[in-house]
Design a protein around this motif. Structure first.
Motif, short mmCIF file in Angstrom:
data_model
loop_
_atom_site.label_atom_id
_atom_site.label_comp_id
_atom_site.label_asym_id
_atom_site.label_seq_id
_atom_site.Cartn_x
_atom_site.Cartn_y
_atom_site.Cartn_z
N GLY A 116 0.83 -1.32 -0.08
CA GLY A 116 0.25 -0.07 -0.03
C GLY A 116 0.90 1.33 -0.09
O GLY A 116 0.39 2.11 -0.66
N THR A 117 1.82 1.35 0.72
CA THR A 117 2.85 2.31 0.99
C THR A 117 3.48 2.63 -0.44
O THR A 117 3.63 3.90 -1.06
N LEU A 118 3.80 1.55 -1.20
CA LEU A 118 4.74 1.52 -2.48
C LEU A 118 3.71 2.21 -3.53
O LEU A 118 3.82 3.00 -4.46
N LYS A 119 2.16 1.76 -3.56
CA LYS A 119 1.42 2.27 -4.35
C LYS A 119 1.33 3.70 -4.29
O LYS A 119 1.35 4.60 -5.18
N LEU A 120 1.44 4.36 -3.12
CA LEU A 120 1.08 5.65 -2.85
C LEU A 120 2.55 6.31 -3.41
O LEU A 120 2.46 7.55 -3.88
N ILE A 121 3.65 5.95 -3.14
CA ILE A 121 4.77 6.37 -3.70
C ILE A 121 4.72 6.46 -5.36
O ILE A 121 5.23 7.45 -6.09
N GLN A 122 4.31 5.31 -5.88
CA GLN A 122 4.17 5.22 -7.19
C GLN A 122 3.27 6.37 -7.79
O GLN A 122 3.59 6.77 -8.85
N ALA A 123 2.38 6.59 -6.96
CA ALA A 123 1.48 7.62 -7.32
C ALA A 123 1.86 8.89 -7.25
O ALA A 123 0.97 10.06 -7.51
N GLY A 124 2.99 9.06 -6.72
CA GLY A 124 3.52 10.57 -6.10
C GLY A 124 2.93 11.24 -4.85
O GLY A 124 3.19 12.41 -4.61
N LYS A 125 2.28 10.50 -4.10
CA LYS A 125 1.54 10.98 -3.01
C LYS A 125 2.55 11.04 -1.53
O LYS A 125 2.14 11.48 -0.61
N LEU A 126 3.60 10.05 -1.93
CA LEU A 126 4.64 9.72 -0.81
C LEU A 126 5.78 9.48 -1.43
O LEU A 126 5.97 9.49 -2.40
N LYS A 127 7.03 9.91 -0.75
CA LYS A 127 8.23 9.75 -1.29
C LYS A 127 9.01 8.84 -0.11
O LYS A 127 8.76 9.08 0.88
N PHE A 128 9.84 7.94 -0.70
CA PHE A 128 10.76 7.18 0.03
C PHE A 128 11.35 8.26 1.19
O PHE A 128 11.70 7.73 2.31
N GLU A 129 11.78 9.37 0.97
CA GLU A 129 12.80 10.15 1.76
C GLU A 129 11.93 11.09 2.57
O GLU A 129 12.11 11.83 3.44
N ASP A 130 10.60 11.06 2.58
CA ASP A 130 9.77 11.67 3.29
C ASP A 130 9.91 11.61 4.90
O ASP A 130 10.16 10.24 4.96
N THR A 131 9.97 12.48 5.77
CA THR A 131 10.13 11.95 7.12
C THR A 131 8.83 12.09 7.93
O THR A 131 7.96 12.25 7.31
#
Length: 379
Positions: free
Chosen positions: A93-108
């Motif tokens: 689920g987290t990776l889906k949001l990263i793929q969609a641009g809603k989260l980033k791996f480097e977000d704190t």
């Protein structure tokens, strides 16, 4: 309407050819002997084992409830608490949001929870257990439970735990410097579920249901916090020996645990993870990259998935196990040999984690690389 996971189902002719190719009948007989040994050793649960899309073995053993007033026999659609196996869904689920641009791996964490007391921890750190965060189940004084308790709402949620971290700050610093080393902690995935809620404006339950369960046709899979009564149909209870374990104080905290499912729906999950159902292959492959090399050995962790590595440091097996209040779970698959082992138990029994003999059968009785498969399976 067929969904993505169903799209991989075989035709009758394809199935017949593959069954002959993998010697399915012999494997089924040998698997049955191994599983019945487990049952004699106390296994109470459901099992599904498949290879190359062929279900070799699917059986239920024992009871969903042991009390005389509720006594019921396990069936194919019996729902089990997946415990830490739930982390695989939170990770995807987290990776889906990263793929969609809603989260980033480097977000704190502070981007979504500014008052969270531990700084410098990224979503990447949370995914691969490199945050150094203490386990929330042991981080707070018992007085927190007493002060929080209200008759109308006696159990904390993710929001409660995030509030506790912000207000109490249970320890002056994390166990480790973020990113320095691997340290498995349920807090990582509780925080990820909380970030999912902030980033989407949806509850974790709604997000996972809308973006994973529904698209894959996983209609027997629910988050423990659901208010839908259908979760109670064939829902099991957890037991230590024959003693039922009551609702736990932390049962409504999710992301690290809390998903109920069936062996059939987890077979759908397996097919989705091996297809193009959920994410582009390049993004999903991120979950299966080893990210813990502090101690030499075959075992490693990616994003929400454990793995055992071959001599080339590539995943030979990918898996996640779980334990929570009487429930034991195992989800184990081989990318190379295209098989999956799914064992769900609701009466504590460590035979769930012992899969070496099954692996040897699925490899045709000639495999030797599974020698570590039963050693210290982590949950």
């Amino acid at each position: 309407m067929r969904n993505c996971a169903d799209g991989q189902l075989l035709t009758t002719d394809q199935e017949a050819a593959i069954r002959q190719q993998i010697d399915a009948d012999r494997k089924t007989q040998q698997i049955d002997e191994i599983i019945r040994q487990k049952v004699r050793s106390g296994l109470n649960g459901n099992v599904l084992i498949a290879q190359k899309g062929i279900v070799l073995y699917k059986q239920s053993f024992g009871l969903g409830h042991f009390e005389k007033s509720q006594r019921d026999t396990l069936v194919e659609d019996s729902k089990f608490q997946l415990a830490s196996l739930s982390k695989t869904f939170t990770a995807v689920g987290t990776l889906k949001l990263i793929q969609a641009g809603k989260l980033k791996f480097e977000d704190t964490i502070q981007k979504y929870y500014p008052d969270f007391p531990y700084h410098g921890i990224t979503i990447r750190d949370l995914l691969c257990h490199r945050s150094g965060l203490p386990n929330y189940q042991y981080a707070f004084d018992d007085s927190m439970k007493v002060n929080f308790y209200k008759k109308e709402k006696p159990y904390p949620t993710n929001a409660t735990i995030m509030h506790w971290f912000a207000t109490v700050q249970p320890t002056p610093k994390a166990y480790n410097i973020p990113g320095r080393s691997f340290s498995y902690s349920n807090t990582n995935y509780m925080v990820l579920a909380s970030i999912i809620e902030k980033a989407t404006g949806l509850s974790y339950e709604s997000f996972i249901n809308k973006n994973i369960f529904e698209p894959l046709g996983m209609h027997q899979t629910f988050v423990a916090t659901t208010k839908n009564d259908s979760i109670n149909h064939h829902r099991t209870a957890g037991y230590q020996w024959n003693r039922r374990i009551p609702k736990d104080y932390y049962d409504d905290v999710v992301g690290d645990k809390g998903i109920y499912s069936t062996t059939g729906d987890l077979f759908r999950w397996y097919r989705a993870l091996n297809g193009d159902c959920l994410l582009p292959r390049k993004m999903l492959a991120e979950a299966f990259i080893p990210r813990s090399f502090e101690r030499k050995g075959a075992k490693n962790y990616g994003y929400g998935f454990r793995m055992m590595l071959n001599d080339m440091n590539q995943p030979e097996y990918i898996y996640h196990s779980g334990w929570w209040k009487g429930y034991n779970t195992m989800f184990w698959f081989s990318p190379k040999d295209e098989y999956v082992i799914i064992i769900l138990g609701n009466r504590y029994n460590t035979t769930v984690y012992r899969v070496k003999e099954l692996i040897d059968i699925l490899h045709g009785g000639t495999n030797s690389s599974s020698s570590d498969a039963d050693s210290e399976v982590e949950i």
